[in-house]
Write a protein that holds these residues in place. Structure first.
Motif, PDB file in Angstrom:
ATOM      1  N   VAL A  88      48.139   5.777  63.819  1.00 58.08           N
ATOM      2  CA  VAL A  88      47.648   5.805  62.398  1.00 58.08           C
ATOM      3  C   VAL A  88      48.388   5.038  61.426  1.00 58.08           C
ATOM      4  CG1 VAL A  88      47.552   7.645  60.580  1.00 58.08           C
ATOM      5  CG2 VAL A  88      46.936   8.271  62.948  1.00 58.08           C
ATOM      6  N   ARG A 101      41.520  15.048  65.008  1.00 54.95           N
ATOM      7  CA  ARG A 101      41.973  13.545  64.442  1.00 54.95           C
ATOM      8  C   ARG A 101      43.413  13.807  63.988  1.00 54.95           C
ATOM      9  NH1 ARG A 101      38.409   9.927  60.129  1.00 54.95           N
ATOM     10  NH2 ARG A 101      40.305   8.433  59.987  1.00 54.95           N
ATOM     11  N   THR A 103      46.123  12.337  61.447  1.00 59.25           N
ATOM     12  CA  THR A 103      46.400  11.719  60.070  1.00 59.25           C
ATOM     13  C   THR A 103      47.939  11.501  59.955  1.00 59.25           C
ATOM     14  OG1 THR A 103      46.616  13.907  58.988  1.00 59.25           O
ATOM     15  CG2 THR A 103      44.399  12.982  59.278  1.00 59.25           C
TER      16      THR A 103
END
Length: 160
Positions: A88, A101, A103
């Motif tokens: 990321v 997902r 982050t």
């Protein structure tokens, strides 16, 4: 700007078989390169879109190899939170085999929880393991992968 369409990198040592099967089908359907990396031998179905890289055994060797090859338009599938955080940070997308997902914010929070749980285990407390992969997890993963593949297919760098 990226000069190529993204590809998928899989931290395959701990990737569940049903998730690998979803990836195999998606690679063929979407004509997207999927590379699995692990420190033990692994068979992948014959396909021009699938490849396997066996890395030497050792701490974070597969992670290092993924990061060495990573491009910002790529997707990494991993359960390894430090790897996901680095992916990321480099501007690429990372998802878990459960379709979550990563982050910058949730990777930091997950690292803190992981470290806390490790401390509990080190002190002798049985924290249990991860829950089994459920059908809802597989569906969430497939949806996250399909979403990334759809964005990839609309990219001006796919050559399409």
């Amino acid at each position: 700007m990226d000069q190529r369409a993204g590809q998928v990198w899989v931290d395959a040592d701990a990737c569940p078989v049903p998730i690998k099967e979803i990836l195999y089908r998606a690679a063929t359907r979407s004509k997207c390169a999927v590379t699995l990396l692990a420190n033990h031998a692994m068979a992948v179905p014959p396909s021009p879109y699938l490849s396997f890289v066996q890395v030497p055994a050792g701490f974070d060797v597969a992670d290092s190899e993924i990061l060495k090859r990573l491009d910002s338009c790529d997707l990494v599938v991993t359960q390894d939170i430090p790897l996901a955080a680095e992916v990321v940070e480099r501007g690429a997308l990372a998802i878990s085999p459960r379709g979550e997902r990563y982050t910058a914010e949730n990777a930091k929070a997950r690292l803190a929880v992981r470290d806390f749980m490790s401390e509990l285990r080190d002190s002798g407390i049985n924290t249990g393991g991860p829950r089994p992969l459920a059908n809802a997890d597989k569906q969430r993963f497939a949806n996250a992968l399909d979403s990334w593949l759809a964005k990839r297919s609309r990219s001006p760098h796919t050559g399409a």
